[in-house]
Design a protein around this motif. Sequence first.
Motif, PDB file in Angstrom:
ATOM      1  N   VAL A   2       0.846  -1.188   0.000  1.00 48.55           N
ATOM      2  CA  VAL A   2       0.000   0.000   0.000  1.00 48.55           C
ATOM      3  C   VAL A   2       0.885   1.242   0.000  1.00 48.55           C
ATOM      4  N   SER A  94      -0.669  -4.109  -5.580  1.00 43.99           N
ATOM      5  CA  SER A  94      -0.466  -2.785  -4.989  1.00 43.99           C
ATOM      6  C   SER A  94      -1.752  -1.972  -4.934  1.00 43.99           C
ATOM      7  N   TRP A  95      -1.839  -1.156  -3.907  1.00 43.36           N
ATOM      8  CA  TRP A  95      -2.897  -0.189  -3.699  1.00 43.36           C
ATOM      9  C   TRP A  95      -2.201   1.157  -3.535  1.00 43.36           C
ATOM     10  N   VAL A 142      -8.198   1.016   3.462  1.00 40.90           N
ATOM     11  CA  VAL A 142      -7.468   0.525   2.287  1.00 40.90           C
ATOM     12  C   VAL A 142      -6.464  -0.541   2.695  1.00 40.90           C
ATOM     13  N   ILE A 143      -5.794  -0.337   3.807  1.00 40.81           N
ATOM     14  CA  ILE A 143      -4.820  -1.334   4.275  1.00 40.81           C
ATOM     15  C   ILE A 143      -5.527  -2.654   4.598  1.00 40.81           C
ATOM     16  N   ALA A 146      -6.432  -4.370   1.362  1.00 44.97           N
ATOM     17  CA  ALA A 146      -5.250  -5.000   0.768  1.00 44.97           C
ATOM     18  C   ALA A 146      -4.901  -6.299   1.492  1.00 44.97           C
TER      19      ALA A 146
END
Length: 150
Positions: A2, A94-95, A142-143, A146
């Motif tokens: 991330v 990936s983010w 978001v983490i 992911a």
Amino acid sequence: MVFLAAFGLGEGENAQNATADYPDTGLGEALRPWTYPGADLPEFTLAPDKYRELFAADLTEEQAAVGAATQRPASALAFGEPLSVEPAWKSLPSWWIIPTADRTIHPGYQRDRAKAIGARVTELDGGSHSSAVSRPDDVASVIVEAARSL
């Protein structure tokens, strides 16, 4: 992997030149050199009077003042030395979290790099480079996304 308000360097690239093709954010003019006894290379901090504007615009004045007073200098070497290994984004999903008001790493650069590496993108409208502090729930979301994808 991330990325948050980050550089997405490829092998041989460095952070110092990565955003050269993007509009100037004013960061370079706000850097103040520091030299410590025995150090071979300078380090830099942001001028305290520019800290909030360039690094923490979406924090309270008090939070930005604390950040300006307690910031750790960044090594010139960290920004000028080319990446000498294959970047992890080549082998990891990936983010990328892009704060749209980042005045430290231009959002246009971040969008272009995120696209180039195939990252899933989340934009934080009005977010500054300090979005981990100002928008912790959005960043954590978001983490978690992911981590769950693995």
